[in-house]
Design a protein around this motif. Sequence first.
Motif, PDB file in Angstrom:
ATOM      1  N   GLY A  90       0.835  -1.186  -0.074  1.00 54.82           N
ATOM      2  CA  GLY A  90      -0.268   0.030   0.041  1.00 54.82           C
ATOM      3  C   GLY A  90       0.740   1.294  -0.068  1.00 54.82           C
ATOM      4  N   TYR A  91       1.899   1.244   0.753  1.00 53.32           N
ATOM      5  CA  TYR A  91       2.866   2.451   0.772  1.00 53.32           C
ATOM      6  C   TYR A  91       3.520   2.654  -0.687  1.00 53.32           C
ATOM      7  N   CYS A  92       3.894   1.591  -1.425  1.00 58.70           N
ATOM      8  CA  CYS A  92       4.330   1.686  -2.658  1.00 58.70           C
ATOM      9  C   CYS A  92       3.152   2.260  -3.665  1.00 58.70           C
ATOM     10  N   GLU A  93       2.066   1.731  -3.573  1.00 60.20           N
ATOM     11  CA  GLU A  93       0.931   2.106  -4.143  1.00 60.20           C
ATOM     12  C   GLU A  93       0.621   3.485  -4.195  1.00 60.20           C
ATOM     13  N   SER A  94       0.689   3.927  -2.892  1.00 60.03           N
ATOM     14  CA  SER A  94       0.372   5.468  -2.639  1.00 60.03           C
ATOM     15  C   SER A  94       1.440   6.289  -3.255  1.00 60.03           C
ATOM     16  N   PHE A  95       2.766   6.065  -3.084  1.00 57.57           N
ATOM     17  CA  PHE A  95       3.786   6.745  -3.499  1.00 57.57           C
ATOM     18  C   PHE A  95       3.537   6.776  -5.420  1.00 57.57           C
ATOM     19  N   ASN A  96       3.305   5.457  -5.804  1.00 57.31           N
ATOM     20  CA  ASN A  96       3.312   5.464  -7.273  1.00 57.31           C
ATOM     21  C   ASN A  96       2.204   6.279  -7.798  1.00 57.31           C
ATOM     22  N   SER A  97       1.004   6.229  -6.842  1.00 55.76           N
ATOM     23  CA  SER A  97      -0.187   7.234  -7.386  1.00 55.76           C
ATOM     24  C   SER A  97       0.154   8.566  -7.373  1.00 55.76           C
ATOM     25  N   LYS A  98       0.880   9.000  -6.299  1.00 53.39           N
ATOM     26  CA  LYS A  98       1.279  10.310  -6.116  1.00 53.39           C
ATOM     27  C   LYS A  98       2.223  11.077  -7.312  1.00 53.39           C
ATOM     28  N   LEU A  99       3.274   9.900  -7.607  1.00 53.34           N
ATOM     29  CA  LEU A  99       4.223  10.447  -8.434  1.00 53.34           C
ATOM     30  C   LEU A  99       3.380  10.445  -9.937  1.00 53.34           C
ATOM     31  N   ARG A 100       2.656   9.587 -10.313  1.00 54.99           N
ATOM     32  CA  ARG A 100       1.844   9.514 -11.533  1.00 54.99           C
ATOM     33  C   ARG A 100       0.815  10.967 -11.683  1.00 54.99           C
ATOM     34  N   ASP A 101       0.206  11.298 -10.468  1.00 58.76           N
ATOM     35  CA  ASP A 101      -0.970  12.232 -10.540  1.00 58.76           C
ATOM     36  C   ASP A 101      -0.027  13.753 -10.342  1.00 58.76           C
ATOM     37  N   GLU A 102       0.868  13.782  -9.566  1.00 62.84           N
ATOM     38  CA  GLU A 102       1.557  14.984  -9.443  1.00 62.84           C
ATOM     39  C   GLU A 102       2.660  15.482 -10.303  1.00 62.84           C
ATOM     40  N   LEU A 103       3.103  14.438 -11.019  1.00 66.56           N
ATOM     41  CA  LEU A 103       4.440  14.793 -11.879  1.00 66.56           C
ATOM     42  C   LEU A 103       3.969  14.131 -13.296  1.00 66.56           C
ATOM     43  N   LEU A 104       4.141  12.997 -13.337  1.00 61.11           N
ATOM     44  CA  LEU A 104       4.081  12.145 -14.650  1.00 61.11           C
ATOM     45  C   LEU A 104       3.007  12.636 -15.480  1.00 61.11           C
ATOM     46  N   ALA A 105       1.747  12.732 -15.014  1.00 62.46           N
ATOM     47  CA  ALA A 105       0.537  12.876 -15.954  1.00 62.46           C
ATOM     48  C   ALA A 105       0.443  14.534 -16.070  1.00 62.46           C
ATOM     49  N   ALA A 117      13.888  15.854 -17.885  1.00 64.43           N
ATOM     50  CA  ALA A 117      12.765  14.862 -16.985  1.00 64.43           C
ATOM     51  C   ALA A 117      13.999  14.876 -15.651  1.00 64.43           C
ATOM     52  N   LYS A 118      15.141  14.648 -15.662  1.00 62.95           N
ATOM     53  CA  LYS A 118      15.882  14.330 -14.483  1.00 62.95           C
ATOM     54  C   LYS A 118      15.764  15.530 -13.647  1.00 62.95           C
ATOM     55  N   VAL A 119      15.725  16.758 -14.102  1.00 59.94           N
ATOM     56  CA  VAL A 119      15.663  18.074 -13.117  1.00 59.94           C
ATOM     57  C   VAL A 119      14.206  18.047 -12.600  1.00 59.94           C
ATOM     58  N   LEU A 120      13.066  18.018 -13.541  1.00 63.60           N
ATOM     59  CA  LEU A 120      11.828  17.926 -12.960  1.00 63.60           C
ATOM     60  C   LEU A 120      11.621  16.889 -11.925  1.00 63.60           C
ATOM     61  N   ILE A 121      12.178  15.534 -12.357  1.00 62.39           N
ATOM     62  CA  ILE A 121      11.938  14.408 -11.420  1.00 62.39           C
ATOM     63  C   ILE A 121      12.482  14.651 -10.048  1.00 62.39           C
ATOM     64  N   GLU A 122      13.979  15.229 -10.072  1.00 65.31           N
ATOM     65  CA  GLU A 122      14.518  15.320  -9.009  1.00 65.31           C
ATOM     66  C   GLU A 122      14.070  16.361  -8.184  1.00 65.31           C
ATOM     67  N   THR A 123      13.343  17.654  -8.740  1.00 65.49           N
ATOM     68  CA  THR A 123      12.740  18.598  -7.973  1.00 65.49           C
ATOM     69  C   THR A 123      11.533  18.059  -7.209  1.00 65.49           C
ATOM     70  N   TRP A 124      10.737  17.171  -7.997  1.00 64.36           N
ATOM     71  CA  TRP A 124       9.559  16.575  -7.442  1.00 64.36           C
ATOM     72  C   TRP A 124       9.889  15.867  -6.056  1.00 64.36           C
ATOM     73  N   ARG A 125      11.103  14.922  -6.362  1.00 65.26           N
ATOM     74  CA  ARG A 125      11.648  13.964  -5.273  1.00 65.26           C
ATOM     75  C   ARG A 125      11.924  14.722  -4.160  1.00 65.26           C
ATOM     76  N   TRP A 126      12.563  15.866  -4.286  1.00 61.71           N
ATOM     77  CA  TRP A 126      12.943  16.566  -3.023  1.00 61.71           C
ATOM     78  C   TRP A 126      11.894  17.367  -2.222  1.00 61.71           C
ATOM     79  N   HIS A 127      10.891  17.908  -3.227  1.00 63.39           N
ATOM     80  CA  HIS A 127       9.708  18.345  -2.441  1.00 63.39           C
ATOM     81  C   HIS A 127       9.044  17.138  -1.778  1.00 63.39           C
ATOM     82  N   TYR A 128       8.789  16.161  -2.361  1.00 70.71           N
ATOM     83  CA  TYR A 128       7.975  14.811  -1.911  1.00 70.71           C
ATOM     84  C   TYR A 128       8.697  14.381  -0.674  1.00 70.71           C
ATOM     85  N   ASN A 129      10.051  14.468  -0.506  1.00 67.93           N
ATOM     86  CA  ASN A 129      10.719  14.064   0.716  1.00 67.93           C
ATOM     87  C   ASN A 129      10.965  15.048   1.686  1.00 67.93           C
ATOM     88  N   THR A 130      11.118  16.343   1.441  1.00 65.46           N
ATOM     89  CA  THR A 130      11.520  17.371   2.421  1.00 65.46           C
ATOM     90  C   THR A 130      10.453  18.359   2.460  1.00 65.46           C
TER      91      THR A 130
END
Length: 100
Positions: free
Chosen positions: A37-52, A62-75
């Motif tokens: 469920g934790y991975c499902e939640s993360f995958n859903s957020k990544l898809r909805d908030e970034l990839l879509a 892609a690397k810059v945008l994904i890293e920016t999203w990852r930093w925001h998600y984690n911190t």
Amino acid sequence: IRSDNGPEFIATALREWLGRIGVKTLYIEPGSPWENGYCESFNSKLRDELLAREIFYDLREAKVLIETWRWHYNTARPHSSLGYRPPAPQAILPAAFIPP
């Protein structure tokens, strides 16, 4: 009942109790993120908030945008279960307090 094979102390007691009353259990296979469920939640957020929402024109973008999203998600993002505080806030020590 489906559950993970987590290290929680209650897992052993729960498994024994369920066995005594005749309930069969299914466990999430280790290394199966689609069953977690934790991975499902993360995958859903990544898809909805970034990839879509983004169009990546090249790998560097892609690397810059994904890293920016990852930093925001984690911190930075507030999390409701933490009283709307970020999960891992940055700790910045003002220059005046840094030892020489």
